[in-house]
Motif scaffolding. Sequence first.
Motif, short mmCIF file in Angstrom:
data_model
loop_
_atom_site.label_atom_id
_atom_site.label_comp_id
_atom_site.label_asym_id
_atom_site.label_seq_id
_atom_site.Cartn_x
_atom_site.Cartn_y
_atom_site.Cartn_z
N THR A 81 0.85 -1.19 0.00
CA THR A 81 0.00 0.00 0.00
C THR A 81 0.89 1.24 0.00
OG1 THR A 81 -0.11 0.10 2.42
CG2 THR A 81 -1.82 -1.16 1.29
N THR A 82 0.32 2.33 -0.47
CA THR A 82 1.03 3.61 -0.46
C THR A 82 0.22 4.62 0.34
OG1 THR A 82 1.92 3.16 -2.68
CG2 THR A 82 2.00 5.44 -1.90
N GLN A 83 0.85 5.19 1.34
CA GLN A 83 0.19 6.20 2.18
C GLN A 83 1.18 7.30 2.52
OE1 GLN A 83 -1.89 4.76 5.65
NE2 GLN A 83 -2.79 3.02 4.56
N THR A 84 0.64 8.44 2.90
CA THR A 84 1.48 9.56 3.31
C THR A 84 1.98 9.34 4.73
OG1 THR A 84 0.23 11.09 1.91
CG2 THR A 84 1.58 12.05 3.64
N TYR A 89 11.47 12.93 13.25
CA TYR A 89 12.82 13.47 13.07
C TYR A 89 12.84 14.65 12.11
CZ TYR A 89 17.79 13.53 11.87
OH TYR A 89 19.10 13.91 11.65
N TYR A 90 12.16 14.50 10.97
CA TYR A 90 12.09 15.58 9.97
C TYR A 90 10.77 16.33 10.15
CZ TYR A 90 15.97 13.35 7.44
OH TYR A 90 17.18 12.81 7.08
N ASP A 91 10.76 17.37 10.93
CA ASP A 91 9.54 18.15 11.14
C ASP A 91 9.08 18.80 9.84
OD1 ASP A 91 9.08 17.67 13.81
OD2 ASP A 91 10.38 19.30 14.48
N GLY A 92 7.77 18.77 9.61
CA GLY A 92 7.20 19.49 8.48
C GLY A 92 7.34 18.81 7.14
N ILE A 93 7.81 17.56 7.12
CA ILE A 93 7.97 16.84 5.85
C ILE A 93 7.02 15.65 5.84
CG2 ILE A 93 9.52 15.42 4.45
CD1 ILE A 93 11.81 17.14 5.30
N SER A 94 6.29 15.49 4.76
CA SER A 94 5.42 14.32 4.58
C SER A 94 5.56 13.83 3.14
CB SER A 94 3.96 14.67 4.89
OG SER A 94 3.50 15.70 4.04
N VAL A 95 5.66 12.53 2.97
CA VAL A 95 5.83 11.94 1.65
C VAL A 95 5.01 10.66 1.55
CG1 VAL A 95 8.13 12.89 1.22
CG2 VAL A 95 7.90 10.71 2.41
N ASP A 96 4.69 10.26 0.33
CA ASP A 96 4.01 8.98 0.09
C ASP A 96 5.05 7.87 0.12
OD1 ASP A 96 1.60 10.24 -0.18
OD2 ASP A 96 1.67 10.33 -2.37
N VAL A 140 12.52 8.73 4.32
CA VAL A 140 12.98 9.37 3.09
C VAL A 140 13.87 8.45 2.26
CG1 VAL A 140 12.85 11.70 4.05
CG2 VAL A 140 14.99 10.42 4.23
N ASP A 141 14.38 7.37 2.87
CA ASP A 141 15.18 6.41 2.12
C ASP A 141 14.31 5.50 1.25
OD1 ASP A 141 17.73 7.17 3.27
OD2 ASP A 141 16.98 6.29 5.13
#
Length: 268
Positions: A81-84, A89-96, A140-141
């Motif tokens: 599945t893909t989710q945000t 650790y990384y404040d303010g960053i969101s990725v799928d 993020v990796d």
Amino acid sequence: MVQPLLKYPDSRIRLISANVRFFNEELLQWINDMVDTMKANDLEALSAIMIGIQYSVIVIKEGDEYFPYINARLIKCSGQTTQTERSLYYDGISVDVDRFENVTVVFENEKGEPKYKDLCGDSARVFQHHLDYCFGSTFVDRVDKEMKQRINDHLEFGLVANGSACPMVFVRDYFKRGAKYVMSIITVSFIIPFFISDELRQILYQIDFYLLLLVPLLMIAYFFYAFYESRIYKQCTSCQLGNIVGTTAIMSLQLLIVALGVFFWVAP
């Protein structure tokens, strides 16, 4: 006691968490500190490295309880599945992020007792997200190069170097799993001679014989690919040569037992 959370750009986030070898009051204190920190920050899960403890401990809130997963590993995965996702650790960053939808986890509890659990959906995702931290990795990796570059450009000091973090699933495990599946099929065939004629038994023996030849090929592929991975992921405890040799030896013994069954039982 509530502990401060590691925040970007603290490079300790990339440290590989060691396996816990002791189950004593110090470990219980770590778990209590993790729970206190989770309550203070309204968190659903936390890895020990997030408060600077370099050991493989994850605590996940399940209902009103806080459940520790110690020395956890994935042994079975399925679906995707893909989710945000967001990171402490990384404040303010969101990725799928792509994750397995269903996982089976082996771990130890705070008493050192071996356990396993099936997780699915959000529970599986939360666990995988925090298991990444134990291997010196972050979410993020798991994004593509373009997205990773965008995140790198967005951050004041760029992404913290990862230093070849351990993957959650090793390629070598597919060879090991294949060898075990083939041996399982052969073992199940041992009950068939009770119900078939001599002619069919000869055919069954030939099938088992050729399947038997496939197992050492998978074992050889496992050994050499495991050796290759051990050179890449030197920091991973499962990549140590002794672990690889031990696993190969166990599979060899299993193969010997299955082979004896084929030649002395299935053979007409």
